[in-house]
Design an enzyme around this catalytic site. Structure first.
Site, mmCIF file in Angstrom:
data_model
loop_
_atom_site.group_PDB
_atom_site.id
_atom_site.type_symbol
_atom_site.label_atom_id
_atom_site.label_comp_id
_atom_site.label_asym_id
_atom_site.label_seq_id
_atom_site.Cartn_x
_atom_site.Cartn_y
_atom_site.Cartn_z
ATOM 1 N N CYS A 1 107.444 135.427 -4.166
ATOM 2 C CA CYS A 1 106.293 135.892 -4.962
ATOM 3 C C CYS A 1 106.591 137.179 -5.716
ATOM 4 O O CYS A 1 105.981 137.462 -6.734
ATOM 5 C CB CYS A 1 105.084 136.099 -4.058
ATOM 6 S SG CYS A 1 104.673 134.620 -3.156
ATOM 7 N N HIS B 1 100.158 139.606 -8.715
ATOM 8 C CA HIS B 1 100.636 138.264 -8.380
ATOM 9 C C HIS B 1 99.431 137.460 -7.906
ATOM 10 O O HIS B 1 98.635 137.934 -7.093
ATOM 11 C CB HIS B 1 101.706 138.358 -7.292
ATOM 12 C CG HIS B 1 101.907 137.066 -6.559
ATOM 13 N ND1 HIS B 1 102.195 135.891 -7.212
ATOM 14 C CD2 HIS B 1 101.833 136.770 -5.235
ATOM 15 C CE1 HIS B 1 102.289 134.922 -6.319
ATOM 16 N NE2 HIS B 1 102.079 135.419 -5.111
ATOM 17 N N ASN C 1 98.583 129.384 -6.807
ATOM 18 C CA ASN C 1 99.647 130.386 -6.647
ATOM 19 C C ASN C 1 100.954 129.764 -7.127
ATOM 20 O O ASN C 1 101.454 128.824 -6.512
ATOM 21 C CB ASN C 1 99.719 130.771 -5.158
ATOM 22 C CG ASN C 1 100.814 131.772 -4.848
ATOM 23 O OD1 ASN C 1 101.707 132.000 -5.643
ATOM 24 N ND2 ASN C 1 100.737 132.345 -3.652
HETATM 25 O O1 UT7 Z 1 101.902 134.370 -2.388
HETATM 26 C C1 UT7 Z 1 102.479 134.908 -1.247
HETATM 27 C C2 UT7 Z 1 101.523 135.667 -0.470
HETATM 28 N N1 UT7 Z 1 100.540 134.787 0.090
HETATM 29 C C3 UT7 Z 1 99.372 135.267 0.442
HETATM 30 O O2 UT7 Z 1 99.124 136.424 0.203
HETATM 31 C C4 UT7 Z 1 98.410 134.350 1.137
HETATM 32 C C5 UT7 Z 1 97.681 135.110 2.190
HETATM 33 N N2 UT7 Z 1 96.810 134.316 3.029
HETATM 34 C C6 UT7 Z 1 95.758 133.626 2.554
HETATM 35 O O3 UT7 Z 1 95.531 133.569 1.381
HETATM 36 C C7 UT7 Z 1 94.810 133.009 3.558
HETATM 37 O O4 UT7 Z 1 95.192 133.381 4.867
HETATM 38 C C8 UT7 Z 1 94.725 131.447 3.474
HETATM 39 C C9 UT7 Z 1 94.046 131.056 2.175
HETATM 40 C C10 UT7 Z 1 96.121 130.867 3.519
HETATM 41 C C11 UT7 Z 1 93.928 130.891 4.628
HETATM 42 O O5 UT7 Z 1 92.641 131.470 4.645
HETATM 43 P P1 UT7 Z 1 92.050 132.069 6.003
HETATM 44 O O6 UT7 Z 1 90.724 132.581 5.680
HETATM 45 O O7 UT7 Z 1 93.061 133.052 6.532
HETATM 46 O O8 UT7 Z 1 91.916 130.797 6.917
HETATM 47 P P2 UT7 Z 1 92.610 130.458 8.321
HETATM 48 O O9 UT7 Z 1 94.052 130.177 8.151
HETATM 49 O O10 UT7 Z 1 92.212 131.505 9.297
HETATM 50 O O11 UT7 Z 1 91.894 129.110 8.719
HETATM 51 C C12 UT7 Z 1 90.498 129.068 8.997
HETATM 52 C C13 UT7 Z 1 90.113 127.646 9.349
HETATM 53 C C14 UT7 Z 1 90.987 127.008 10.410
HETATM 54 O O12 UT7 Z 1 90.157 126.176 11.209
HETATM 55 P P3 UT7 Z 1 89.614 126.689 12.632
HETATM 56 O O13 UT7 Z 1 90.834 126.990 13.450
HETATM 57 O O14 UT7 Z 1 88.802 127.900 12.354
HETATM 58 O O15 UT7 Z 1 88.818 125.534 13.114
HETATM 59 C C15 UT7 Z 1 91.941 126.140 9.623
HETATM 60 O O16 UT7 Z 1 92.407 125.038 10.366
HETATM 61 O O17 UT7 Z 1 90.250 126.821 8.181
HETATM 62 C C16 UT7 Z 1 91.056 125.668 8.504
HETATM 63 N N3 UT7 Z 1 91.793 125.295 7.313
HETATM 64 C C17 UT7 Z 1 91.308 124.490 6.348
HETATM 65 N N4 UT7 Z 1 90.119 123.860 6.234
HETATM 66 C C18 UT7 Z 1 89.925 123.117 5.122
HETATM 67 C C19 UT7 Z 1 93.046 125.683 6.940
HETATM 68 N N5 UT7 Z 1 93.351 125.160 5.749
HETATM 69 C C20 UT7 Z 1 92.294 124.415 5.358
HETATM 70 C C21 UT7 Z 1 92.020 123.630 4.237
HETATM 71 N N6 UT7 Z 1 90.834 123.006 4.159
HETATM 72 N N7 UT7 Z 1 92.915 123.491 3.215
#
Ligand code: UT7
Length: 336
Positions: free
Chosen positions: A115, A263, A293
């Protein structure tokens, strides 16, 4: 010492639009979750058979940038290509660009900083120009993520985020030291290398012969892994730090920023930074809503669009900042 300045910008994104609803037909996800957590509404994914690859998309963006720069391809002294999704494991796409554009046998360098790749690539190009080694440098960021994502529910926390596309910039020598790229700032923290990682086809953990022998359909080492929350928490801190580092280096206050192009990792990250620095909506450019992204391509695509939309004018202070896998992060301070 010279400065370098950007004299041409170009972008290319594949035609094929994939909406969040399209994804919900492939995996257990939904538009509301994706928009709420990331801001993304749709992304472009290369259609099989279209002929688009990381290298060819980079070439398309580069052609536009070169034309807008008003120089001939034979005036290019060096190529820097940033990507994490090369057409081939080696050689990298820099040489493919040299060949496809019919540029004479200049050096072609591949940058592998994910990135932060475009920021690293700009820094390399800027410093080659600053020292007088080269005059005109073509810098490209391009990614074809979609062919390498796990498009099942297992991979949903990563695959809904990433999109395909390319952006390019032509840099040239600027004799006025108060214009152009004023400074670049690069960092890394390899302790967290495996928090956002693609293990294969690296040879450190799995040997190709073993992978082939095992032929395991559940082998996830060819799909990217991301510890999303950990990456997010580090991103907001590092983005802020490295933007401030660039401003302080140039004796600038936060209110001097005319345009911040972060980014495009997650709209929530950009909004956090905007709020923290008390910037108005017209001081921060976001297009993650349309493209997702695109890793090394995200900054040059966004920079090109901001410029095309007339949002960057001569004399503006433009700040680029990135954070991602490595961890690596960096910023670029430009007087346009
Ligand atoms: O470009 C390089 C740098 N990258 C970044 O900076 C990305 C940084 N991270 C993020 O943007 C976020 O952490 C994500 C967008 C990847 C994820 O968002 P989050 O708010 O951190 O969600 P999470 O991973 O904590 O997941 C929350 C819930 C989980 O379910 P439970 O365990 O609470 O039941 C996941 O299983 O959301 C679930 N989940 C989804 N649900 C529907 C994970 N992915 C999905 C999905 N659709 N695509």
């Amino acid at each position: 010492m010279y400065n370098s300045k950007i004299i041409g910008l170009g972008k290319y994104v594949p035609d094929n639009v994939v909406t969040n609803n399209d994804l919900s037909k492939m995996m257990d996800t939904n538009d509301a979750w994706i928009q709420e957590r990331t801001g993304i509404k749709e992304r472009r994914w290369v259609k099989e058979g279209s002929g688009d690859t990381t290298a060819t998309m980079g070439v398309k963006a580069a052609k536009i940038a070169i034309e807008r720069a008003g120089i001939d391809k034979d005036d290019i002294d060096f190529i820097v290509f940033a990507t994490l999704s090369p057409d081939m494991y080696f050689p990298g796409p820099g040489v493919q660009v040299q060949h496809a554009l019919g540029i004479k046998t200049v050096g072609a360098l591949d940058v592998r900083n994910q990135c932060s790749g475009f920021v690293y690539a700009l820094s390399v190009a800027d410093n080659f120009i600053k020292t007088g080694m080269y005059k005109n440098i073509l810098v490209i960021g391009s990614e074809l993520h979609s062919h390498g994502l796990d498009k099942t529910t297992r991979g949903r926390s990563v695959s809904v985020i990433f999109g395909d596309g390319a952006g390019a910039a032509v840099l040239t020598r600027e004799e006025n030291n108060s214009k152009g790229i004023l400074s670049t700032h690069l960092h890394s923290e390899g302790e967290h290398a495996e928090e956002l990682v693609l293990i294969a086809p690296g040879l450190g953990k799995r040997w190709v012969n073993d992978i082939l022998k095992d032929n395991d359909p559940n082998d996830e080492s060819y799909f990217p892994y991301m510890n999303g929350q950990f990456v997010f928490k580090n991103a907001v801190v590092r983005f802020s730090e490295v933007i401030m580092e660039g401003l302080i280096k140039n004796n600038l206050q936060v209110d001097a920023i005319d345009m911040l192009i972060p980014h495009q990792a997650n709209l929530r990250i950009a909004q956090f930074i905007q709020k923290k620095f008390k910037l108005n909506d017209d001081q921060v450019f976001n297009n993650i809503q349309k493209y997702g992204n695109t890793t090394a391509a995200s900054i040059p695509i966004a920079l090109t669009e901001a410029w095309e939309e007339g949002k960057i004018k001569e004399g503006d202070t433009v700040v680029l900042a990135a954070f991602g896998s490595g961890f690596t992060w960096g910023s670029v301070i430009i007087k346009w």
